[in-house]
Design an enzyme around this catalytic site. Structure first.
Site, PDB file in Angstrom:
ATOM      1  N   HIS A   1       6.758  25.348 -38.709  1.00  0.00           N
ATOM      2  CA  HIS A   1       6.220  23.849 -38.778  1.00  0.00           C
ATOM      3  C   HIS A   1       4.915  23.885 -39.716  1.00  0.00           C
ATOM      4  CE1 HIS A   1       3.247  26.380 -35.635  1.00  0.00           C
ATOM      5  NE2 HIS A   1       3.191  26.685 -36.989  1.00  0.00           N
TER       6      HIS A   1
ATOM      7  N   HIS B   1      -2.761  24.315 -32.339  1.00  0.00           N
ATOM      8  CA  HIS B   1      -3.589  25.210 -33.196  1.00  0.00           C
ATOM      9  C   HIS B   1      -5.067  24.752 -32.903  1.00  0.00           C
ATOM     10  CE1 HIS B   1       0.366  25.281 -35.025  1.00  0.00           C
ATOM     11  NE2 HIS B   1       0.064  26.352 -35.798  1.00  0.00           N
TER      12      HIS B   1
ATOM     13  N   HIS C   1       4.484  35.217 -41.509  1.00  0.00           N
ATOM     14  CA  HIS C   1       3.246  34.633 -42.252  1.00  0.00           C
ATOM     15  C   HIS C   1       1.924  35.088 -41.819  1.00  0.00           C
ATOM     16  CE1 HIS C   1       3.208  31.408 -38.885  1.00  0.00           C
ATOM     17  NE2 HIS C   1       2.382  30.820 -39.491  1.00  0.00           N
TER      18      HIS C   1
ATOM     19  N   GLU D   1       4.160  33.522 -33.883  1.00  0.00           N
ATOM     20  CA  GLU D   1       4.754  32.159 -33.420  1.00  0.00           C
ATOM     21  C   GLU D   1       6.260  32.276 -33.029  1.00  0.00           C
ATOM     22  OE1 GLU D   1       1.770  29.166 -35.892  1.00  0.00           O
ATOM     23  OE2 GLU D   1       3.819  29.481 -36.463  1.00  0.00           O
TER      24      GLU D   1
HETATM   25  C1  DHB Z   1       0.383  27.373 -42.566  1.00  0.00           C
HETATM   26  C2  DHB Z   1       1.371  27.939 -41.443  1.00  0.00           C
HETATM   27  C3  DHB Z   1       1.116  27.769 -40.051  1.00  0.00           C
HETATM   28  O1  DHB Z   1       2.146  27.919 -39.085  1.00  0.00           O
HETATM   29  C4  DHB Z   1       0.128  26.991 -39.520  1.00  0.00           C
HETATM   30  O2  DHB Z   1      -0.149  26.572 -38.274  1.00  0.00           O
HETATM   31  C5  DHB Z   1      -0.774  26.886 -40.459  1.00  0.00           C
HETATM   32  C6  DHB Z   1      -0.778  26.874 -41.908  1.00  0.00           C
HETATM   33  C7  DHB Z   1       0.638  27.702 -43.739  1.00  0.00           C
HETATM   34  O3  DHB Z   1       1.660  28.354 -44.124  1.00  0.00           O
HETATM   35  O4  DHB Z   1      -0.082  27.307 -44.844  1.00  0.00           O
HETATM   36 FE    FE Z   2       1.238  27.525 -37.263  1.00  0.00          FE
END
Ligand code: DHB
Ligand code: FE
Length: 286
Positions: free
Chosen positions: A12, A59, A193, A240
């Site tokens: 997302h 978030h 991530h 996540e």
């Molecule tokens: C990013 C990824 C995310 O899941 C999020 O909530 C906010 C930023 C990113 O990769 O920049």
């Molecule tokens: Fe996220």
């Protein structure tokens, strides 16, 4: 009776929404990513459900650190698009399905999963970016959406096992709803991530590809993966991915039925700081 026809999984990343909103989808950086969703968008046009139960995480947009429900279901007739600091995305508001949401809440709570009932919820990129990836930029989303928020932002998040079992309970809930609705369940967020600290920018493609393999073929095994492994291998925001297990738990094979068909699988690195994964699993039609 209602039935679940498919589950859809996607990352997302907020920059994906910005790329769409700012008309950057043909830029060399973004083109391969959006191309990877084209088969699913075509499939979705032919298989638009009556309702989507969209499992996502807020978030710290609608829920601040003052109140953090582990599992929360949206009961409202509609949901506004949240302002995440740059103004709300220019996408349609979300129309809900209060009657099915109330039924799912009652059924799932009676199956011993404690849900928080949410009557007002502004939805952030966790919900709007998946809708944009699968439906593009319509004037209105093509069907109602029930937001189902999971806490993966503030420790402790729910376990993979609990998420998979919750998905099974959601399937039973949908199948006991007395109207012939075609329901899709979406699991969103991930893949690997990390947005913070010395490991910011971490991506682990080996982990992600194995996760996709196991999500398709062996979700029960995947449910045993502990939080610490997500943290170590997939980065702090890789957690996540437990939300994908809720959607996977709702598929027929985990209730003794046939395995779903892999309609589309896509993996791309990177988008912003994140590895993007996407999967469409379609139920065998009885
Ligand atoms: C990013 C990824 C995310 O899941 C999020 O909530 C906010 C930023 C990113 O990769 O920049
Ligand atoms: Fe996220």
């Amino acid at each position: 009776m209602a039935h679940i026809s498919a589950s859809v999984y996607t990352s997302h990343v907020p920059a994906i929404g910005a790329a769409l909103d700012l008309g950057k989808t043909d830029e060399p950086y973004w083109q391969p990513l959006f191309a990877g969703y084209e088969p699913s968008k075509a499939w979705m046009r032919a298989h638009t459900p009556d309702v989507i139960l969209l499992v996502f995480n807020d978030h710290a947009t609608a829920f601040s650190l003052e109140m953090i429900p582990t599992f929360a279901i949206g009961m409202a007739p509609g949901y506004a698009v949240a302002d995440e600091g740059w103004g709300p995305r220019p996408v349609p508001d979300v129309v809900g399905h209060p009657d099915l949401a109330a039924h799912i809440a009652e059924s799932v709570i009676q199956q011993d999963f404690d849900l928080t009932l949410v009557n007002k919820l502004d939805v952030d990129h966790g919900l709007t970016v998946p809708l944009s990836l699968l439906f593009g930029q319509p004037d209105a989303w093509p069907c109602p959406v029930i937001p189902f928020a999971v806490n993966v932002v503030q420790y402790p998040p729910p376990s993979g096992r609990r998420c998979l079992e919750l998905g099974k309970a959601i399937r039973r809930a949908v199948e006991s709803y007395d109207a012939p609705l075609n329901v899709q369940i979406w699991g969103t967020g991930g893949m690997s991530h990390q947005l913070q600290g010395p490991r910011a920018g971490l991506i682990n493609s080996e982990f992600d590809r194995a996760f996709l393999d196991d999500l398709i073929a062996d979700p029960e095994h995947l449910a045993a993966k502990p939080h610490i492994e997500y943290l170590r291998e997939a980065g702090s925001e890789g957690i996540e991915l437990v939300m994908w297990l809720i959607a996977r738990g709702a598929m027929a094979d985990l209730a003794g039925g046939p395995a779903p068909t892999v309609e589309h699988r896509f993996y791309h690195v990177p988008a912003s700081n994140t590895a993007v994964g996407h999967l469409v699993l379609e139920e065998a039609r009885s």
